[in-house]
Design an enzyme around this catalytic site. Structure first.
Site, PDB file in Angstrom:
ATOM      1  N   LYS A  92       4.917  -5.764  -1.504  1.00  0.00           N
ATOM      2  CA  LYS A  92       3.488  -5.838  -1.228  1.00  0.00           C
ATOM      3  C   LYS A  92       3.235  -5.517   0.244  1.00  0.00           C
ATOM      4  O   LYS A  92       4.134  -5.771   1.044  1.00  0.00           O
ATOM      5  CB  LYS A  92       2.905  -7.204  -1.574  1.00  0.00           C
ATOM      6  CG  LYS A  92       3.673  -8.449  -1.091  1.00  0.00           C
ATOM      7  CD  LYS A  92       3.979  -8.698   0.328  1.00  0.00           C
ATOM      8  CE  LYS A  92       2.918  -8.744   1.366  1.00  0.00           C
ATOM      9  NZ  LYS A  92       3.472  -8.997   2.741  1.00  0.00           N
TER      10      LYS A  92
ATOM     11  N   TYR B  75      -2.158 -12.229   0.224  1.00  0.00           N
ATOM     12  CA  TYR B  75      -1.916 -13.535  -0.421  1.00  0.00           C
ATOM     13  C   TYR B  75      -3.230 -14.286  -0.629  1.00  0.00           C
ATOM     14  O   TYR B  75      -3.443 -14.907  -1.672  1.00  0.00           O
ATOM     15  CB  TYR B  75      -0.953 -14.394   0.415  1.00  0.00           C
ATOM     16  CG  TYR B  75       0.463 -13.887   0.379  1.00  0.00           C
ATOM     17  CD1 TYR B  75       1.259 -14.091  -0.743  1.00  0.00           C
ATOM     18  CD2 TYR B  75       1.016 -13.196   1.442  1.00  0.00           C
ATOM     19  CE1 TYR B  75       2.561 -13.624  -0.797  1.00  0.00           C
ATOM     20  CE2 TYR B  75       2.311 -12.719   1.405  1.00  0.00           C
ATOM     21  CZ  TYR B  75       3.078 -12.928   0.283  1.00  0.00           C
ATOM     22  OH  TYR B  75       4.362 -12.450   0.230  1.00  0.00           O
TER      23      TYR B  75
END
Ligand code: NAD
Length: 387
Positions: free
Chosen positions: A158, A244
């Site tokens: 990510k 996140y």
């Protein structure tokens, strides 16, 4: 115990004593149950191409790590010593000294060691089933597409890529070459997080009204030349830890945002003259739920707070490597501490072996990048972006 997460500089001091690590049997039962529950509740569209339909006979699938920096060295390679369905089969590195160190430490055969020049030759190596791209963000698309063309399944770290257009190209390349693609969102494999997703999405505490979440760490001034502060390399707090906070709002609500506003704030202007040091962003969801989110390279934080119609959910930390803590207005959520990276890589390998869809397919990374694109647009123009 120092718990590192997403960056060497950031750690939490926690003793982990409050976590009840149950015996092996109940742990196995729980993880099986949690995975089944989450898979049935979470509405991620599984890619037909992720389920290649081709069952693999090997007991363990071979993973090659591409890019031997912090995350590969400190987290992924050690996790691969604990996995049951995958193992560290190979490496791709541009640094000859690392070849020697990794070869000796992990017993990697010479024939499974590649550099960035001969990377594509990995196509001819039957030991490598999965390529795990752990490079700076600007390199994710290229190395994922080349891996797909080499006929290898891919896990990509990510954020998935620099923007949504790159994500779409990566998904297409994997589909065209009939290989699986998964994104390194390890929290989807973590039991507390899976339960929080379920509670939010099943509206166990009533509809989710507001999610607040923050993820950040204090990047020292000495890191001023790091790629994470370079725009061309995919740097910036939003790209690094911001995903996140964004994930938190998306997985607690189970919805996709319909409008985005964002503000970038840079206090250390000598260091953050290309990328965001802090990003504040607000989302609106179709149900009326709202999210007030932030991320920073100047503030240490890691929390999630969701307010629902009939109660609340709190996690602090919510995306650390270990010792995730979660509580609702009804109960403290107590689940085993797991090795998130091992669980993630093993589940990916198992799904590939059994021809099953990925829990975190490329589409999941794409959904985030569509929002991240809008966040940067909003921060640049001051406009509220309707998605
Ligand atoms: P890092 O800087 O420590 O490692 C990057 C590696 O890429 C190094 O080995 C470096 O030599 C190599 N590299 C190859 N070409 C390069 C170039 N042109 N410039 C710079 N480096 C180059 O970074 P990291 O912290 O290991 O992060 C790598 C990826 O993993 C990022 O996408 C990051 O977001 C992700 N990450 C994910 C987690 C997680 O918890 N899922 C945690 C940390 C990092």
């Amino acid at each position: 115990m120092a718990i590192f997460f997403d960056n060497l500089e950031m750690y939490f001091n926690q003793n982990g004593k409050s976590m009840k690590d149950t015996n092996t049997d109940s742990r196995r039962t729980f993880i099986k149950k949690a995975s089944a529950t989450a898979a049935s509740v979470i509405s991620y569209p599984f890619l037909a191409s992720c389920a290649t339909g081709v069952k693999q006979d090997k007991e363990k699938l071979g993973i090659a790590l591409v890019g031997l920096g912090y995350y590969s060295t400190d987290l992924l390679a050690p996790a691969l010593q604990e996995t049951q369905h995958s193992y560290l089969a190979g490496i791709v590195t541009g640094t000859p000294e690392k070849e020697k160190i990794w070869k000796e430490k992990y017993g990697i055969p010479e024939k499974n060691i590649y550099n960035y020049e001969n990377y594509d030759e990995i196509a001819n190596n039957p030991d490598i089933d999965i390529i795990y791209v752990v490079l700076p963000n600007s390199m994710h698309a290229e190395y994922t597409i080349r891996a797909a063309k080499a006929g290898k399944h891919v896990i990509c770290e990510k954020p998935m890529a620099m923007n949504a257009a790159e994500c779409e190209a990566m998904i297409k390349a994997c589909k065209d070459n009939n290989v699986a693609l998964s994104i390194g969102y390890r929290m989807h494999f973590e039991p507390h997080t899976q339960e929080v997703m379920r509670i939010g999405q099943e509206q166990e505490l009533g509809p989710v009204k507001m999610v607040c979440a923050g993820a950040g760490f204090t990047m020292p001034n000495a890191s001023k030349d790091h790629w994470k502060v370079k725009k061309a390399m995919g740097g910036g707090a939003m790209m690094d830890m911001g995903v996140y906070s964004l994930q938190a709002a998306r997985y607690v609500t189970g919805e996709e945002p319909i409008s985005v506003s964002a503000q970038a704030i840079n206090t250390r202007k000598e260091m953050f003259n290309e990328v965001d040091e802090t990003m504040m962003f607000q989302l609106e969801f179709p149900s009326g739920a709202m999210a007030n989110l932030h991320t920073s390279f100047g503030v240490s934080m890691n929390y999630l707070d969701a307010r629902c119609g009939k109660g609340w959910i709190k996690m602090d930390p919510f995306s650390a490597y270990r010792n995730i803590k979660a509580q609702t207005s009804k109960a403290v959520l107590e689940y085993p501490v797991i090795n998130q990276q091992a669980a993630q890589m093993d589940e990916v390998a198992q799904c590939i072996k059994e021809g099953k869809p990925m829990r975190v397919p490329g589409e999941e990374g794409l959904k985030d990048m569509k929002v991240v694109d809008a966040i940067y647009r909003s921060a640049g123009t001051g406009e509220n972006i309707i998605l």
